[in-house]
Design a protein around this motif. Structure first.
Motif, mmCIF file in Angstrom:
data_model
loop_
_atom_site.group_PDB
_atom_site.id
_atom_site.type_symbol
_atom_site.label_atom_id
_atom_site.label_comp_id
_atom_site.label_asym_id
_atom_site.label_seq_id
_atom_site.Cartn_x
_atom_site.Cartn_y
_atom_site.Cartn_z
ATOM 1 N N PRO A 1 122.743 71.120 32.596
ATOM 2 C CA PRO A 1 122.309 69.788 32.658
ATOM 3 C C PRO A 1 121.384 68.919 33.683
ATOM 4 N N ALA A 2 120.645 68.179 33.752
ATOM 5 C CA ALA A 2 119.786 67.783 34.633
ATOM 6 C C ALA A 2 120.230 67.240 35.943
ATOM 7 N N PHE A 3 119.756 67.321 37.165
ATOM 8 C CA PHE A 3 120.378 67.072 38.248
ATOM 9 C C PHE A 3 118.924 66.756 39.306
ATOM 10 N N ALA B 1 118.094 67.669 43.349
ATOM 11 C CA ALA B 1 118.410 68.320 44.608
ATOM 12 C C ALA B 1 117.957 67.563 45.567
ATOM 13 N N ARG C 1 120.892 68.271 52.401
ATOM 14 C CA ARG C 1 122.070 67.668 53.092
ATOM 15 C C ARG C 1 121.932 66.600 54.104
ATOM 16 N N ASN D 1 126.150 60.622 46.927
ATOM 17 C CA ASN D 1 127.193 61.562 46.955
ATOM 18 C C ASN D 1 127.689 61.577 45.404
ATOM 19 N N GLY D 2 127.514 63.040 45.135
ATOM 20 C CA GLY D 2 127.908 62.843 43.440
ATOM 21 C C GLY D 2 126.818 62.697 42.619
ATOM 22 N N PRO E 1 123.271 63.513 38.385
ATOM 23 C CA PRO E 1 124.112 64.166 39.398
ATOM 24 C C PRO E 1 123.265 64.691 40.613
ATOM 25 N N THR E 2 123.852 64.937 41.659
ATOM 26 C CA THR E 2 123.186 65.515 42.785
ATOM 27 C C THR E 2 123.587 66.941 43.101
ATOM 28 N N TYR E 3 122.703 67.602 43.656
ATOM 29 C CA TYR E 3 122.990 68.943 44.307
ATOM 30 C C TYR E 3 122.559 68.869 45.791
ATOM 31 N N ILE E 4 123.621 69.087 46.747
ATOM 32 C CA ILE E 4 123.290 68.980 48.063
ATOM 33 C C ILE E 4 122.864 70.523 48.195
#
Ligand code: SF4
Ligand code: SF4
Ligand code: FES
Ligand code: FES
Lengths: 180, 895
Positions: free
Chosen positions: B829-831, B833, B836, B845-846, B860-863
């Protein structure tokens, strides 16, 4: 979407369509980790320590659970698939729980000629289990094994690390008493 | 050269091969399983046994494995020897003791190497009467089926997947008579090249799951020589059709490009052509109309109006050229996304006019030091990535040569190599799927990647512009990379448009050119946004920016959009505002896109499988793709045709009757494209008076397949455009040397029904196809070009906004393949990035809420621990991620 570790870090490259990684309940003990790390110092390529690492975990747990593969493989720097290849190639790395004692009956050619069948039948009857099985009380697991180098004294078997030779259907039952 | 003696006859061979390969090259058949031209020899199956003799007087001889024996000078062997024959038959019989004999229900049946080899050895009845060993199968994800009982333990799958493709999640377990090939546990195979397992496995263990639900035997499908449209590499495909649906795509061997292997996007992404929601009949104001009504409506919208045309890098040259003809050269616009057109023009200038021509895939495989600058090739030009892996592994061959070992001794090579490799350096905005083979990686914003590249070029050639203000670590890295590249025999630079940065392309060119001045064997490979990016760039249209500006000014009445979705090319608000200013919008496309939904007139176009045309790949190679089937044969309500035909009709151009007329007109009008006519033989080509048959000669059920509509079998569709027939009637052989390699629809040769049949089409095994590898190179050798000199300033994070970087992923970013169901299942799914430190700073966050190019979205995030500070990464082209221009700024907030 869940991330690979608690602190929510994921490598983007790992995202390529992979199902979200499952949380990993299995943790190697400090002793296991320590011994594996020590083993790794012996080789320029960690892959060479694969068997020893598996043996270390087996020593501590009696067998190598599925969940252990991933963390061991990560320490060694290979994929779990490659490590599982090693683990399943060697019949003495146990990938299922075994009993307190493992009986390994030689089923190679010389023992075959001198009465292997009767030894096997006696053990199966006495213990009530066949090859690959463990007694209900968790005391014995019965396995076949290749020639253990005692051909002149066959039939032969091993219980844990002890070699027993010149077996007869009579004396083999008594042997078991020494393994509570 | 070496002389070998086979069954009393003398042959000249090159002396470097093993006996199996040498004999196959000579056209002498020896059955085999574990050997594969791309995987080498391991001697695992014992099927390739022959009798070897000491000299001509030795009458006794001994059995040897031909794949493990060098074809050296003075070798005497017999294939026909009775004992050797019996041995080979016994081997198949042994393999068959555990094989389930389930050919009638096995999807491999009819294109199975095991069937072919069993027939070749003459084994036809079994004497084994006991139980067979059985296995449980695994769920390997949406692409590959698994049926382990059929395994013959040739080890090809793990050798391909692990050793060749670098996968880590397929292994071999157990020992002796109980070995299992699969994942450590159920789950989707992770490699982006997993589909090749279906062709590498000589049995039905690994089969194409996308084919299972609409299964046909190989001999019951219709094929055409086709080209993949999922990236600019232009891999050659052999798609199979039945009942008006594409049912499977297999590799079509090309010696310089794809070789034996495709990526999963190319192999499994064909489903967009089978979608039920495609426009298949002309629409006017949303209503289905006849072809005549649609043309009348479109013509009315064109006549006397101010008209603009927007072409497409995913459409054929012929279609784009026809649009250019309709609207006029000045009103024709290249359909690349905002920002991409200039990048593609720059890449074109580098590859066509610069001193280093684009490397073929096989040349990439031969490189001995690689710099990847600004790309994740696994996503943007997947076949590059698989080739770069072979380049890294190539050191094994060099080590073997030192030890006087043959190249095909794969196990020995791997033992020599251990974890050593030729150096691969990867400088990119974030992690890539090739990092596992990288000697060093470097993560930075595009400007800084360019600065690294400029510094490398300067370190190689002091006359290339220097970079000032580089930090010590980057300067040292530049020096390390420069030393490795400059001391290599065949250095290679890989870059492309993926980073969205002209500076990255220029820096990559400088590195290649600096190397070229010292080493003629320098290579360069640039990935491009789409399959026909160079083709559209060579037509020379104006940019989308120019088109939008004109439309926004109100000066345009009618816009004709060819096979393009403007919402993927410019920010939504801008597209909407522009479309609102038009009086008429005409869309010619094969997909129901948001752009088509806004059109008054929709003219349904053919996909790459339903029409013919020419594409120009990243090397400047013009390649023709051919229509696989005629959709109107099954349903005469279907009103789609090739885009160029619609455009010719709109213009009432009676001179364009067949494809060749358009190709020739295009070649004549544009000198840069003069070569495209020679990309493949024209419609008049015949072999012994015959067209080439699209259907295998065993094709069955033809008279019945339309019986649900009418019991009267209509005449087969005629194909005026090409030298191929929609029929099993026509040329079907492999023997004729007159068969042009461009006209091979599928791999088949008597006795060889599996993909191994490609060996029968090659000049030498694993080399070029007989008659030369398909396509026509359009670029002449380039001249010297002065170095690019605009070293960009270092990237400086801004306090108030984040630079948006495009992250490319193998699945889900490419427009057409991501309309195919199995690809959707495989895509994440899309995210968004974010690094940190920035995540902490912005309270993310999240989930994060972004404002970018006037659009707001929550993702949604990716650290990421590697993404440069001050940037965020968005997956390019993903569903749920709106279009953004390169270098766009975004504000980010948590929640
Ligand atoms: S699964 Fe296929 S490729 Fe792999 S060993 Fe078995 S037969 Fe060979
Ligand atoms: S997407 Fe590119 S690399 Fe993959 S098969 Fe298609 S052309 Fe080849
Ligand atoms: S055969 Fe049993 S010990 Fe050797
Ligand atoms: S092909 Fe030679 S042993 Fe398998």
């Amino acid at each position: 979407m869940s991330a690979t570790s608690q602190d929510n870090v994921i490598k983007l490259a790992d995202l390529v369509g992979r199902p979200a990684a499952k949380p990993e309940p299995f943790v190697l003990s400090d002793a296991e980790k320590h011994e594996i790390e020590h083993e790794l110092t012996h080789f320029p390529d960690g892959r060479a320590a694969s068997i020893e690492a598996l043996k270390i975990v087996q020593k501590h747990r009696g067998w190598v659970p599925d969940g252990a593969l991933e963390p061991i493989a990560r320490m060694i720097g290979i994929g779990a698939a490659e490590l599982e290849g090693v683990a399943t190639f060697y019949s003495l790395i146990y990938r299922q729980p075994v009993g307190r004692h493992v009986i390994k009956v030689c089923d190679s050619i010389t023992c075959f000629l001198v009465g292997y069948d009767e030894i096997k039948a006696t053990l199966e009857r006495t213990l009530g289990i066949g090859y690959g099985q463990t007694t209900a009380d968790g005391r014995f697991t019965l396995l076949p094994i290749c020639c253990i180098g005692a051909c002149d004294k066959g039939p032969a078997l091993m219980i844990d690390d002890d070699l027993h030779t010149d077996l007869t259907p009579q004396n083999v039952v008594g042997l078991l008493e020494a393994y509570p | 050269m070496a002389t070998i003696h086979v069954d009393g006859k003398q042959y000249e061979v090159n002396g470097a091969e093993n006996l199996l390969e040498a004999c196959l090259n000579l056209g002498l058949d020896i059955p085999y399983f574990c050997w594969h031209p791309a995987l080498g020899s391991v001697g695992a199956c014992r099927q390739c046994a022959v009798k070897a003799f000491r000299d001509e007087n030795d009458k006794q001889g001994r059995i040897v494995m031909s794949c493990m024996t060098p074809a050296s000078n003075g070798t005497f062997i017999s294939i026909d020897d009775e004992e050797a024959k019996q041995f080979r038959e016994a081997i198949v019989e042994f393999l068959m003791t555990n094989h389930p004999h389930d050919c009638p229900v096995c999807e491999e049946g009819g294109h199975c190497h095991l069937q072919d080899m069993t027939v070749m050895t003459g084994h036809h009845s079994r004497s084994y009467r006991f139980d067979k060993r059985t296995h449980l199968n695994q769920d390997l994800g949406p692409f590959i089926g698994h049926e382990m009982n059929r395994c013959i333990s040739c080890y090809r799958c793990v050798r391909y997947y692990k050793d060749y493709a670098g996968g880590t999640d397929l292994g071999v377990y157990g020992a002796a008579a109980n070995v299992y090939f699969g994942r450590p546990e159920d789950g989707t195979l992770e490699s982006e090249f997993s589909g090749n397992l279906t062709e590498v496995c000589p049995t039905g263990v690994f089969t194409d799951k996308t084919h299972s639900e609409r299964y046909n035997r190989k001999w019951d499908m219709q094929y055409a020589p086709s080209i993949c449209e999922s990236c600019a590499v232009g891999c050659n495909l052999s798609p199979g059709e039945r009942y008006g649906e594409i049912r499977r795509v297999e590799n079509r061997y090309h010696g310089e490009l794809n070789g034996y292997f495709l990526c999963d996007r190319g192999r499994f992404g064909y489903g967009y052509t089978n979608r039920k929601d495609r426009p298949r009949q002309p629409l006017v104001a949303g209503e289905v109309v006849t072809r005549e009504t649609a043309i009348a409506a479109a013509t009315a919208a064109l006549k006397g109006k101010k008209v603009l045309g927007i072409g497409s890098p995913r459409a054929s040259l012929e279609a784009n050229y026809a649009l250019r003809g309709l609207v006029g050269a000045e009103a024709f616009h290249d359909g690349h996304a905002l920002g991409d057109a200039a990048l593609v023009q720059l890449a074109l200038a580098i590859v066509r006019d610069g001193p280093v021509r684009a490397s073929t895939i096989s040349e990439i495989e031969g490189a001995d030091a690689v710099l990847v600058l600004g790309e994740d090739p696994t996503a943007t030009a997947p076949r590059f990535a698989l080739a770069i892996r072979q380049a890294a592994r190539g050191k094994g061959k060099a080590l073997a040569a030192e030890k006087k070992l043959a190249e095909w001794q794969t196990i020995a090579l791997a033992d020599l190599l251990q974890r050593d490799s030729y150096p691969v350096f990867i400088a990119s905005v974030d992690t890539t799927r090739l990092d596992d083979i990288a000697r060093a990686t470097h993560r930075a914003a595009p400007e800084d990647l360019a600065r690294l590249g400029y510094a490398i070029a300067h370190a190689i050639d002091a006359s290339a512009p220097a970079v000032s203000g580089l930090d010590a670590a980057t300067a040292e890295l530049a020096q390390t990379i420069a030393t490795a590249l400059a001391s290599a025999k065949r250095p290679l630079v890989v870059s492309g448009t993926g980073a969205g940065s002209p500076a990255v392309l220029q820096a990559a060119a400088n590195v290649a050119w600096a190397l070229k001045a010292k080493n003629d064997a320098t290579g360069l490979a640039l990935s491009l946004p789409e399959a026909n990016s160079f083709g559209t760039a060579l037509l020379g249209g104006a940019s989308l920016e120019a088109a939008l500006t004109q439309i926004e000014s109100g000066a345009v009445d009618t816009l004709v959009v060819l096979e393009n979705d403007l919402y993927r090319r410019a920010p939504q608000a801008r597209v909407e505002a522009a479309l609102a200013r038009l009086k008429h919008l005409i869309v010619i496309d094969h997909q129901a896109t948001p752009t088509a939904a806004r059109a008054q007139v929709v003219l349904p176009a053919a996909t790459v499988f339903e029409g013919d045309g020419t594409l120009v790949n990243y090397e400047g190679r013009a390649q023709r793709f051919f229509q696989v089937f005629d959709p109107t044969y099954y349903d005469n309500k279907i009103g789609l045709t090739e885009s160029w035909r619609w455009l010719a009709d709109l213009e009432a151009r009676s001179a364009w009757k067949i494809l060749d007329d358009v190709t020739a007109a295009c070649a004549q009008a544009l000198p840069a494209l003069a070569g495209i006519v020679a990309a493949a033989p024209g419609a008049a080509f015949r072999i012994d008076g015959l067209k080439v048959a699209r259907e295998p000669h065993r094709y069955s059920g033809r008279t019945a397949m339309r019986a649900n509509q009418s019991v009267h079998e209509p005449r087969q569709p005629q194909d005026p455009d090409t030298a191929l027939s929609f029929s099993m009637e026509g040329y079907n052989g492999t023997g004729s040397l007159d068969r042009p390699p461009e006209l091979t629809p599928y791999a088949w040769s008597p006795g060889w029904n599996s993909p191994s049949a490609w060996n029968k089409f090659q000049q030498e095994i694993g080399g070029s196809l007989r008659g030369g590898d398909p396509g026509k190179q359009l670029f002449a050798a380039g001249a010297g070009k002065p170095y690019f000199g605009e070293v960009p300033a270092a990237f400086a994070p801004r306090g108030d906004a984040y630079r948006v970087l495009a992250l490319h992923l193998h699945f889900g970013g490419d427009e057409l393949s991501s309309r195919a169901e199995p690809i959707v299942k495989r895509a994440s799914p899309a995210f968004v990035a974010i690094s940190r430190a920035d995540a902490v700073k912005s309270g993310v966050n999240g989930h994060a809420t972004l404002a970018i190019d006037g659009a707001q979205l929550r993702l949604p995030t990716y650290i990421s621990d590697t993404l440069p500070a001050g940037t965020i990464g968005l997956p390019a082209g993903f569903a749920g991620v709106p279009f953004f221009v390169h270098g766009a700024l975004a504000t980010v907030s948590g929640g």
